[in-house]
Design a protein around this motif. Structure first.
Motif, PDB file in Angstrom:
ATOM      1  N   GLY A   1      -5.570  12.361   4.003  1.00 41.44           N
ATOM      2  CA  GLY A   1      -4.370  12.101   4.792  1.00 41.44           C
ATOM      3  C   GLY A   1      -3.253  13.061   4.472  1.00 41.44           C
ATOM      4  O   GLY A   1      -3.431  14.067   3.777  1.00 41.44           O
TER       5      GLY A   1
ATOM      6  N   GLU B   1      -4.466   8.907   7.354  1.00 46.31           N
ATOM      7  CA  GLU B   1      -3.213   8.588   8.033  1.00 46.31           C
ATOM      8  C   GLU B   1      -2.163   9.658   7.743  1.00 46.31           C
ATOM      9  O   GLU B   1      -2.237  10.380   6.742  1.00 46.31           O
ATOM     10  CB  GLU B   1      -2.689   7.224   7.585  1.00 46.31           C
TER      11      GLU B   1
ATOM     12  N   VAL C   1       1.620   9.790   6.909  1.00 48.16           N
ATOM     13  CA  VAL C   1       2.731   8.937   6.480  1.00 48.16           C
ATOM     14  C   VAL C   1       3.894   9.821   6.060  1.00 48.16           C
ATOM     15  O   VAL C   1       3.748  10.676   5.182  1.00 48.16           O
ATOM     16  CB  VAL C   1       2.318   8.031   5.299  1.00 48.16           C
TER      17      VAL C   1
ATOM     18  N   THR D   1       2.800   8.586  12.007  1.00 45.84           N
ATOM     19  CA  THR D   1       2.807   7.279  12.673  1.00 45.84           C
ATOM     20  C   THR D   1       3.433   6.210  11.792  1.00 45.84           C
ATOM     21  O   THR D   1       3.696   5.102  12.260  1.00 45.84           O
ATOM     22  CB  THR D   1       1.386   6.863  13.073  1.00 45.84           C
ATOM     23  N   TRP D   2       3.660   6.546  10.507  1.00 49.23           N
ATOM     24  CA  TRP D   2       4.298   5.624   9.560  1.00 49.23           C
ATOM     25  C   TRP D   2       5.434   6.344   8.853  1.00 49.23           C
ATOM     26  O   TRP D   2       5.364   7.559   8.621  1.00 49.23           O
ATOM     27  CB  TRP D   2       3.298   5.115   8.515  1.00 49.23           C
TER      28      TRP D   2
ATOM     29  N   ILE E   1      -1.517   0.992   4.268  1.00 51.81           N
ATOM     30  CA  ILE E   1      -1.626   1.820   5.482  1.00 51.81           C
ATOM     31  C   ILE E   1      -2.994   2.479   5.540  1.00 51.81           C
ATOM     32  O   ILE E   1      -3.669   2.487   6.576  1.00 51.81           O
ATOM     33  CB  ILE E   1      -0.498   2.862   5.510  1.00 51.81           C
ATOM     34  N   GLY E   2      -3.434   3.049   4.422  1.00 50.65           N
ATOM     35  CA  GLY E   2      -4.743   3.686   4.392  1.00 50.65           C
ATOM     36  C   GLY E   2      -5.884   2.713   4.614  1.00 50.65           C
ATOM     37  O   GLY E   2      -6.925   3.074   5.182  1.00 50.65           O
TER      38      GLY E   2
ATOM     39  N   GLY F   1      -5.695   0.155   6.538  1.00 48.92           N
ATOM     40  CA  GLY F   1      -5.599  -0.422   7.866  1.00 48.92           C
ATOM     41  C   GLY F   1      -4.977  -1.797   7.911  1.00 48.92           C
ATOM     42  O   GLY F   1      -5.118  -2.525   8.901  1.00 48.92           O
TER      43      GLY F   1
END
Length: 410
Positions: A123, A325, A327, A358-359, A396-397, A399
């Motif tokens: 990520g 993700e 972040v 997205t975060w 977050i990672g 989900g």
């Protein structure tokens, strides 16, 4: 880069129409030398052309509309020049570049570690910045101000409300560079402590706070070694001990002063956020258990501290916490892992979503500026400590980030 090739009409022999038929040429005798070929007005020209026809070939005077258009173009050009050149007494800040703290800078890792194993991540953890004009050495132009007013992601404020007017560009750059270095050191200490490393520190007094009991009792250069008889091996121990002290009570600080041990009684004050404070500025000298260097240039200030710390935590743990993700985040950090507020949060939110995040991890103290200004496609998570930021990264990672706390209106 895409290059468009335009088809052109071929030239050269293909355009040659071939030999031409000979043309009859009538010889015209030149006038005798000294002959005056000028004629009075009204006389027919030698070639039979009427002078009235020649007068029709003279250019017509410009119309009023053409004159107005020319003047308008000239005025517009002058105005554009003024907009570009004339400085304006404003500061304009907009979204700046982002940097992936898990990525590379010119082929080298942004965070380099020696003395410990590191692990790859799939990520991105983006530190966010703001870019601006209007500070010392970088005056804003009227064109910048107009652009800032038009852009929904920029803010325009009087320059004196943003930058101190008695500071030079060199002084401001030096201050921001110092804050960046301090931020990096704090981030490394906080991250290593979060991961269970011991980070010994020598606690050197850099000065005292005016109006506190420490003023006149502690001296610059004193080294704190104990509080109420308990050793102070690191900065975190001092902070933790003071959190248990009732503000207004007296503590005894043991200091090393000029190779002598001195006990100094200090009446404590109240610390913002709870606990007591002793009214001294500490310049700790850390003994890092591993070597960490952060390679970044052109960015100053302390606001990247939280993302530096989070990136180091990710690198030193085998789990792929971010797991693909993107972040982004911001926030100052101290050696205890406390996340503090920063400036330009709205511009950083815009820069984050622009670069694919997205975060977004935002300091809790900035939540009042976040509410109502979150770009579409971005989910904001509020954090106040490195521990909370780490837990958010893991969720977050995995989900499961939908249940993470976000900024809300009071």
């Amino acid at each position: 880069m895409i290059v468009h090739v335009l088809d052109e009409k071929p030239t050269g022999p293909a355009d040659d129409p071939g030999p031409r038929e000979p043309q009859d040429v009538t010889e015209v005798a030149a006038p005798p030398h000294g002959t005056d070929s000028a004629r009075e007005a009204g006389d027919p020209a030698a070639d039979g052309t009427d002078p009235a026809d020649l007068e029709q070939l003279e250019p017509a005077p410009p119309s009023p509309r053409a004159i107005v258009l020319s003047l308008g173009t000239l005025v517009a050009a002058v105005l554009v020049g003024v907009l570009v050149v004339i400085p304006a007494p404003y500061a304009v800040n907009g979204p700046g570049p982002t940097k992936d703290v898990l990525g590379e800078v010119e082929g080298d890792p942004l965070i380099e570690v020696s003395g410990a194993e590191t692990y790859p991540s799939t990520g991105e953890l983006l530190l966010t910045t703001i870019s601006g004009v209007g500070g010392p050495g970088y005056p804003a132009r009227l064109l910048n101000v107009l652009g800032g007013w038009i852009s929904p992601d920029s803010v325009v404020r009087p320059v004196e409300s943003v930058y101190p007017q008695d500071v030079s560009q060199e002084e401001l750059d030096e201050s921001n560079a110092g804050l960046m270095v301090s931020s990096q050191e704090n981030a490394v200490v906080a991250a290593l402590t979060e991961l269970g490393y011991e980070v010994p520190a020598t606690l050197v007094v850099a000065g005292t706070v005016e109006g506190t009991d420490a003023e006149g009792k502690l001296e610059e250069g004193d080294v704190l070694t104990a509080l109420d008889g308990e050793p102070l091996p690191d900065y975190q121990t001092l902070v933790s001990a003071l959190q248990e002290v009732e503000p207004g009570s007296t503590v005894t600080l043991t200091v090393n002063r000029h190779s002598r041990t001195v006990d100094v009684p200090i009446v404590t004050g109240e610390r913002e956020g709870g606990g007591a404070q002793i009214g001294v500025f500490i310049d700790p000298s850390f003994d890092m258990p591993i070597d960490v260097s952060i390679n970044i240039e052109g960015i100053g200030g302390p606001s990247a501290g939280t993302m530096f710390a989070l990136g180091l935590v990710d690198l030193l743990t085998p789990e792929d916490e971010v797991d693909g993700e993107v972040v982004a985040g911001t926030g100052t950090i101290d050696v205890t892992g406390a996340v503090g507020p920063i400036g330009g949060i709205r511009q950083k939110l815009a820069g984050a979503v622009r670069d694919g995040a997205t975060w977004f991890l935002a300091p809790s103290a900035n939540c009042d500026e976040v509410v109502g200004h979150v770009p579409d496609g971005l989910r904001v998570v509020e954090v106040s400590t490195l521990r909370e930021a780490r837990e958010a990264m893991v969720a977050i990672g995995a989900g499961t980030g939908d249940d993470l706390p976000t900024c809300t209106a009071d």
